[in-house]
Design a protein around this motif. Structure first.
Motif, PDB file in Angstrom:
ATOM      1  N   TYR A 205       0.799  -1.220   0.000  1.00  0.00           N
ATOM      2  CA  TYR A 205       0.000   0.000   0.000  1.00  0.00           C
ATOM      3  C   TYR A 205       0.835   1.275   0.000  1.00  0.00           C
ATOM      4  N   VAL A 206       0.296   2.291  -0.681  1.00  0.00           N
ATOM      5  CA  VAL A 206       0.785   3.665  -0.587  1.00  0.00           C
ATOM      6  C   VAL A 206      -0.191   4.422   0.309  1.00  0.00           C
ATOM      7  N   ASN A 207       0.323   4.988   1.411  1.00  0.00           N
ATOM      8  CA  ASN A 207      -0.521   5.646   2.407  1.00  0.00           C
ATOM      9  C   ASN A 207      -0.501   7.167   2.355  1.00  0.00           C
ATOM     10  N   THR A 208       0.600   7.749   1.890  1.00  0.00           N
ATOM     11  CA  THR A 208       0.739   9.197   2.036  1.00  0.00           C
ATOM     12  C   THR A 208       1.724   9.762   1.010  1.00  0.00           C
ATOM     13  N   PHE A 209       1.519  11.060   0.692  1.00  0.00           N
ATOM     14  CA  PHE A 209       2.427  11.806  -0.186  1.00  0.00           C
ATOM     15  C   PHE A 209       2.873  13.085   0.521  1.00  0.00           C
ATOM     16  N   SER A 210       4.009  13.609   0.058  1.00  0.00           N
ATOM     17  CA  SER A 210       4.417  14.965   0.422  1.00  0.00           C
ATOM     18  C   SER A 210       5.257  15.514  -0.724  1.00  0.00           C
ATOM     19  N   LEU A 211       5.045  16.790  -1.068  1.00  0.00           N
ATOM     20  CA  LEU A 211       5.720  17.392  -2.210  1.00  0.00           C
ATOM     21  C   LEU A 211       6.868  18.288  -1.766  1.00  0.00           C
ATOM     22  N   ARG A 212       7.946  18.229  -2.516  1.00  0.00           N
ATOM     23  CA  ARG A 212       9.047  19.179  -2.351  1.00  0.00           C
ATOM     24  C   ARG A 212       8.831  20.355  -3.316  1.00  0.00           C
ATOM     25  N   PRO A 213       9.359  21.525  -2.983  1.00  0.00           N
ATOM     26  CA  PRO A 213       9.218  22.673  -3.895  1.00  0.00           C
ATOM     27  C   PRO A 213       9.807  22.420  -5.280  1.00  0.00           C
ATOM     28  N   ARG A 216       9.935  17.096  -6.643  1.00  0.00           N
ATOM     29  CA  ARG A 216      10.115  15.703  -6.223  1.00  0.00           C
ATOM     30  C   ARG A 216       9.048  15.313  -5.194  1.00  0.00           C
ATOM     31  N   ILE A 217       8.787  14.030  -5.106  1.00  0.00           N
ATOM     32  CA  ILE A 217       7.613  13.541  -4.385  1.00  0.00           C
ATOM     33  C   ILE A 217       8.036  12.481  -3.376  1.00  0.00           C
ATOM     34  N   TYR A 218       7.686  12.692  -2.104  1.00  0.00           N
ATOM     35  CA  TYR A 218       7.872  11.654  -1.089  1.00  0.00           C
ATOM     36  C   TYR A 218       6.637  10.751  -1.084  1.00  0.00           C
ATOM     37  N   VAL A 219       6.881   9.450  -1.014  1.00  0.00           N
ATOM     38  CA  VAL A 219       5.804   8.456  -0.981  1.00  0.00           C
ATOM     39  C   VAL A 219       6.056   7.540   0.205  1.00  0.00           C
ATOM     40  N   ILE A 268       3.882  12.239   6.339  1.00  0.00           N
ATOM     41  CA  ILE A 268       5.150  12.910   6.024  1.00  0.00           C
ATOM     42  C   ILE A 268       4.898  14.406   6.085  1.00  0.00           C
ATOM     43  N   GLN A 269       5.742  15.126   6.808  1.00  0.00           N
ATOM     44  CA  GLN A 269       5.565  16.560   6.978  1.00  0.00           C
ATOM     45  C   GLN A 269       6.888  17.268   6.668  1.00  0.00           C
ATOM     46  N   PRO A 270       6.886  18.195   5.701  1.00  0.00           N
ATOM     47  CA  PRO A 270       8.130  18.933   5.435  1.00  0.00           C
ATOM     48  C   PRO A 270       8.604  19.712   6.659  1.00  0.00           C
ATOM     49  N   ALA A 271       9.904  19.759   6.851  1.00  0.00           N
ATOM     50  CA  ALA A 271      10.515  20.539   7.934  1.00  0.00           C
ATOM     51  C   ALA A 271      11.479  21.546   7.312  1.00  0.00           C
ATOM     52  N   ASP A 272      12.146  22.279   8.151  1.00  0.00           N
ATOM     53  CA  ASP A 272      13.076  23.292   7.647  1.00  0.00           C
ATOM     54  C   ASP A 272      14.312  22.658   7.013  1.00  0.00           C
ATOM     55  N   ASN A 273      14.953  23.398   6.123  1.00  0.00           N
ATOM     56  CA  ASN A 273      16.227  22.986   5.518  1.00  0.00           C
ATOM     57  C   ASN A 273      16.115  21.690   4.732  1.00  0.00           C
ATOM     58  N   ASP A 274      14.998  21.537   4.004  1.00  0.00           N
ATOM     59  CA  ASP A 274      14.769  20.360   3.147  1.00  0.00           C
ATOM     60  C   ASP A 274      14.675  19.058   3.937  1.00  0.00           C
ATOM     61  N   LYS A 275      14.509  19.153   5.234  1.00  0.00           N
ATOM     62  CA  LYS A 275      14.309  17.952   6.035  1.00  0.00           C
ATOM     63  C   LYS A 275      12.834  17.567   6.040  1.00  0.00           C
ATOM     64  N   ILE A 276      12.555  16.342   6.450  1.00  0.00           N
ATOM     65  CA  ILE A 276      11.166  15.891   6.561  1.00  0.00           C
ATOM     66  C   ILE A 276      10.954  15.153   7.874  1.00  0.00           C
ATOM     67  N   ASN A 297      17.240  13.887   7.035  1.00  0.00           N
ATOM     68  CA  ASN A 297      17.895  14.880   6.200  1.00  0.00           C
ATOM     69  C   ASN A 297      17.477  14.692   4.745  1.00  0.00           C
ATOM     70  N   SER A 298      17.888  15.595   3.886  1.00  0.00           N
ATOM     71  CA  SER A 298      17.433  15.554   2.490  1.00  0.00           C
ATOM     72  C   SER A 298      17.938  14.325   1.739  1.00  0.00           C
ATOM     73  N   ASP A 299      18.977  13.663   2.241  1.00  0.00           N
ATOM     74  CA  ASP A 299      19.475  12.447   1.582  1.00  0.00           C
ATOM     75  C   ASP A 299      18.888  11.172   2.182  1.00  0.00           C
ATOM     76  N   GLY A 300      18.005  11.323   3.188  1.00  0.00           N
ATOM     77  CA  GLY A 300      17.387  10.156   3.805  1.00  0.00           C
ATOM     78  C   GLY A 300      18.069   9.697   5.070  1.00  0.00           C
ATOM     79  N   SER A 301      19.226  10.277   5.394  1.00  0.00           N
ATOM     80  CA  SER A 301      19.885   9.904   6.649  1.00  0.00           C
ATOM     81  C   SER A 301      19.129  10.496   7.835  1.00  0.00           C
TER      82      SER A 301
END
Length: 854
Positions: A205-213, A216-219, A268-276, A297-301
């Motif tokens: 299942y896909v439960n949620t999305f979040s968009l970057r400016p 790009r798309i978080y799934v 998924i909720q965007p945070a500051d500095n391209d973090k989520i 972080n923006s690279d997933g770490s």
């Protein structure tokens, strides 16, 4: 306007004059519209969204909101009431095992995208996805190319509108219009398939999305594979749908969820500095313990400056939703119980570093087994809309599945205030001054906080002079009033106005707790009934086996200070629950309940004891009663009327109601025929000997009657009591006022099609003729018109006369009780000029007359 009000009031009083027995007295709590007003949704709300104008769209598995049919979708006004300008018609339908709306998204033009599990909307065939116009009608322009919205073969869980108005859809589906899409698809604004978007196929299942400016798309979801590669629960896609290889994740389990092997990402909720911020149910990230919420972080770490404070809890279902506030803090909700070791049931506010924000205090939070908070929305004024599957917040009943909180975590009671009682009424007690004590399992009465207890004026309005503070924290089942006006309450509660008082307490006349009544640790179980003897001693019965540490099986007698009366010798007491205690004229005591033995003597459900508690062996038990007794009335001739769950008395058929002679033998002259077809919970006897019964029955002697009926003195059905369709749910308690009007309380929200939430008043006898008069006879009021002081001359003098003054809208302004004498004086100097009504209530008649204040 005044003419219209006057005409309405005259017609209103005229209706009361012509009212037949069994009809609702609409002068009682006339502002209560009933029908579940204020109850919220009747089942779970899975998703919600707040519009720019403050109105909220909700979707879920519900079929009604505030008692009005709304199948799976509704729109609410800012105050939480139902917005009738949004009309979904018959709403959604489909497989009842899975039917529900799981995703709602608002387009900039006001149109509404709805996803879930359904096959029809308001008679139109749709398959798990539809777009609605702002008024709730189906949008026929949302067309995948065949004249209908696109068909998806399984549920939709997520919808996201991109800045270019293209629409991302995610869920459990694998086909869109019979084309393989692997649980994610993008549509053009008109509903057609966007073939330029080529995402990988997800294996779950896909439960949620979040968009970057940057597009790009978080799934997030439950998947562990995307496009044939191992990807755990979270992935980032490029604008064209391809996997972004620069973002790597590693969610796992079980961590704090040893009972679950299927972790997932919910929000998924965007945070500051391209973090989520990422929330869901997971226990580890790249093998490191992480409890249900993490910042990446923006690279997933993992961003190690954020430390989740969710405590290990194997029963938790994790975090359902996370929402960023304007001040950088985050609201989270879900199914958790603690955060950083501090109780935060289902909801919390956290700081940017993950620590708990103690300025947001939800108290006991949401409660209930297998319940949760699912969706969060923040209003522009900072208030927090929470929806899900819950019934209480901070130990108080709230609108089902939806609530609005103030910024500090307190319940915003202005949201969906409702009317009447918002929960079951189990006790009604009429005081000597005609005021009405109401107890039960409610937290609101007429839109104000009243936890399990309230006092009403004769007309049903709240009595603000009765101040109970935070009230009782659980059900009140019984009241008794002492000669000095103090009130004994019993039930299931353990606190009153935040003071520990286990299941029994005494209140002062103003509703405050009487701290001089000292019961120690009190009864060890619930109290069903309290009875005060003529000497002031207090009898209590219920499900307890101890009182202040002393063995007292289900019955005890206390002295006036609350201590055990050791002169009451009940031996081993009752072997099971006691439901009722009645004093008899010769100071003997009748005890009823579910027991078969009293002090080890066979006594099925009913026993009479002497004033010292010893068994009165002259009382004829015979073969007894084969089921619990719920109600007892001692009649004027000392006969005993009983109701309950029994079907035989002394081996003779008596279904749920019977009358006994004073010695306990069955009275054959009372013949209920086939009796009731369900439980009789309460009964009351009118002055003329007719009998009111309430409970959970739909027939009496084969005559259809729902939950309330009146019997003649011989037990036959009284067809003159015209209650019509009856109550729409159980009636738990009945009480008769001095003027023979009938108060009923229970679970109902209407009686005979007239809305009243859980408490109502019913006409007890025909209010025409010698018992009720309107106009100058028998009242003589002078001067009329008046500039202030008036004299009311009552031609028929009785004790305990009540005098009331109403304004033109029917609002009670002045009430005097227990008056004597033919001449009464009333000062209207403080009232503005206008038309008023005087009402005089006596035992044998009620009269009303109009007066004019200049």
């Amino acid at each position: 306007m005044k003419k219209q009000l006057l005409l309405s009031l005259i017609v209103f009083f005229s209706l009361q004059l012509a009212a037949q027995p069994g009809q609702i007295d609409q002068t009682f709590n006339s502002t209560d519209i009933g029908f579940g007003n204020g109850d919220g949704a009747n089942k779970c709300i899975y998703t919600s969204i707040v519009r720019p104008d403050g109105k909220a769209l909700i979707g879920g598995a519900f079929t009604s909101y505030n008692g009005t049919p709304r199948k799976c979708i509704a729109r609410l006004n800012v105050d939480g009431s139902l917005d009738y300008t949004f009309n979904p018609g018959s709403g959604f339908s489909g497989d009842p095992n899975w039917l529900g709306v799981y995703a709602v998204e608002l387009q900039p033009d006001g149109k509404i995208l709805v996803g879930g599990n359904f096959s029809e909307y308001n008679g139109y065939g749709v398959q798990n996805l539809v777009r609605l116009n702002p008024d709730g009608s189906i949008d026929s322009l949302f067309d995948s190319g065949n004249g209908l919205p696109g068909t998806l073969n399984y549920s939709v869980y997520a919808i996201c509108i991109q800045p270019d108005h293209k629409i991302l859809i995610g869920g459990a589906f694998t086909l869109f219009n019979n084309i393989s899409v692997g649980r994610i698809v993008r549509l053009n604004p008109n509903g057609s398939h966007d073939n330029t978007f080529q995402p990988p196929a997800f294996n779950d299942y896909v439960n949620t999305f979040s968009l970057r400016p940057d597009g790009r798309i978080y799934v997030g979801g439950t998947f562990t594979n995307a496009g044939g590669g191992t990807i755990h629960r979270l992935v980032r896609l490029m604008p064209d749908g391809s996997i972004d290889p620069s973002f790597n994740t590693g969610f796992g389990g079980p961590g704090i969820y040893p009972g679950f092997s299927d972790p997932f990402v919910n929000s998924i909720q965007p945070a500051d500095n391209d973090k989520i911020m990422v929330a869901g149910r997971f226990g580890s990230y790249f093998g490191k313990l992480t409890n249900a919420i993490i910042r990446l972080n923006s690279d997933g770490s993992q961003d190690t400056t954020f430390i989740s404070g969710l405590s290990p809890d194997p029963l938790s279902i994790g975090v359902s939703s996370i929402c960023k506030l304007h001040n950088g803090k985050y609201m989270i909700c879900g199914g958790f119980s603690y955060y950083q070791g501090i109780a935060r049931r289902f909801i919390a506010r956290i700081l940017e570093d993950g620590s708990l924000d103690l300025t947001f205090n939800p108290g006991a939070g949401f409660a209930g087994y297998n319940e949760s908070a699912i969706s969060l929305n923040i209003h522009e004024n900072g208030k927090i809309l929470v929806s899900g599957d819950f019934r209480t917040y901070n130990n108080r009943l709230v609108p089902h599945s939806i609530i609005r909180l103030n910024e500090n975590g307190q319940h915003d009671i202005s949201f969906n205030k409702g009317s009447g009682a918002n929960g079951r009424v189990t006790a009604i007690h009429i005081q000597n001054d005609s005021k009405i004590l109401v107890g039960g399992d409610f937290s609101m009465m007429n839109g104000e906080i009243h936890s399990s207890i309230a006092r009403l004026h004769y007309n049903g309005e709240l009595d603000p002079s009765f101040d109970t503070g935070d009230g009782a924290n659980n059900t009140i089942r019984t009241f008794a009033t002492q000669p000095d006006g103090k009130i004994i309450i019993g039930g299931v509660f353990s606190t009153y106005n935040n003071f520990t008082v286990n299941r029994l307490a005494r209140l002062n006349t103003d509703g405050s707790l009487d701290h001089t009544f000292n019961t120690g640790s009190g009864p060890s179980g619930f109290v069903n009934y309290v009875s005060i003897q003529p000497d002031g001693k207090i009898l209590i019965g219920g499900g307890f086996t101890l009182f202040n540490g002393k063995l007292v099986n289900r019955i005890a007698r206390l002295d006036i200070g609350g201590s055990i009366d050791t002169t009451f010798r009940m031996g081993y007491g009752a072997a099971s629950e006691v439901t009722h205690i009645s004093m008899i004229r010769d100071e003997k005591i009748l005890i009823a309940g579910a027991f078969n033995y009293y002090d080890s003597v066979y006594a099925p459900r009913l026993i009479r004891v002497n004033s010292d508690g010893a068994i009165d062996h002259s009382f004829n038990k015979l073969y007894g009663i084969n089921g619990m007794i719920r109600s007892v009335n001692i009649l004027n001739n000392d006969q005993i009327l009983i109701g309950g769950q029994f079907t035989t008395v002394n081996n003779l058929s008596r279904k749920f109601v019977a009358r006994l002679h004073p010695d306990g033998s069955l009275d054959g002259a009372f013949n209920p025929g086939y009796g009731a077809n369900g439980i009789v919970l309460s009964s009351a006897v009118q002055d003329d000997g007719k009998i009111l019964i309430g409970g959970h029955f739909t027939y009496y002697d084969s005559i259809a009657v729902k939950y309330i009926a009146r019997l003649n003195a011989d037990g036959s059905f009284d067809s003159t009591f015209q209650v019509g369709t009856g109550a729409n749910n159980w009636v738990h308690v009945i009480a008769i006022q001095q003027d023979q009007k009938i108060l009923a309380g229970g679970d109902f929200t209407s009686i005979n099609g007239i809305g009243r939430n859980r408490i109502a008043r019913i006409i007890g006898e025909e209010t025409v003729g010698s018992r009720l008069h309107l106009g100058s006879q028998p009242l003589n009021i002078y001067p009329n018109p008046t500039t202030g002081l008036i004299t009311v001359e009552i031609s028929h003098e009785e004790e305990n006369t009540t005098l009331r003054l109403y304004d033109l809208t029917g609002r009670l302004l002045i009430e005097y009780n227990n008056l004597r004498g033919r001449y009464q004086h009333l000062n209207l100097h403080d009232q503005p000029s206008g038309i008023y009504f005087i009402e005089v209530v006596q035992k044998t008649y009620t009269s009303r007359s109009k007066i004019i204040k200049r």
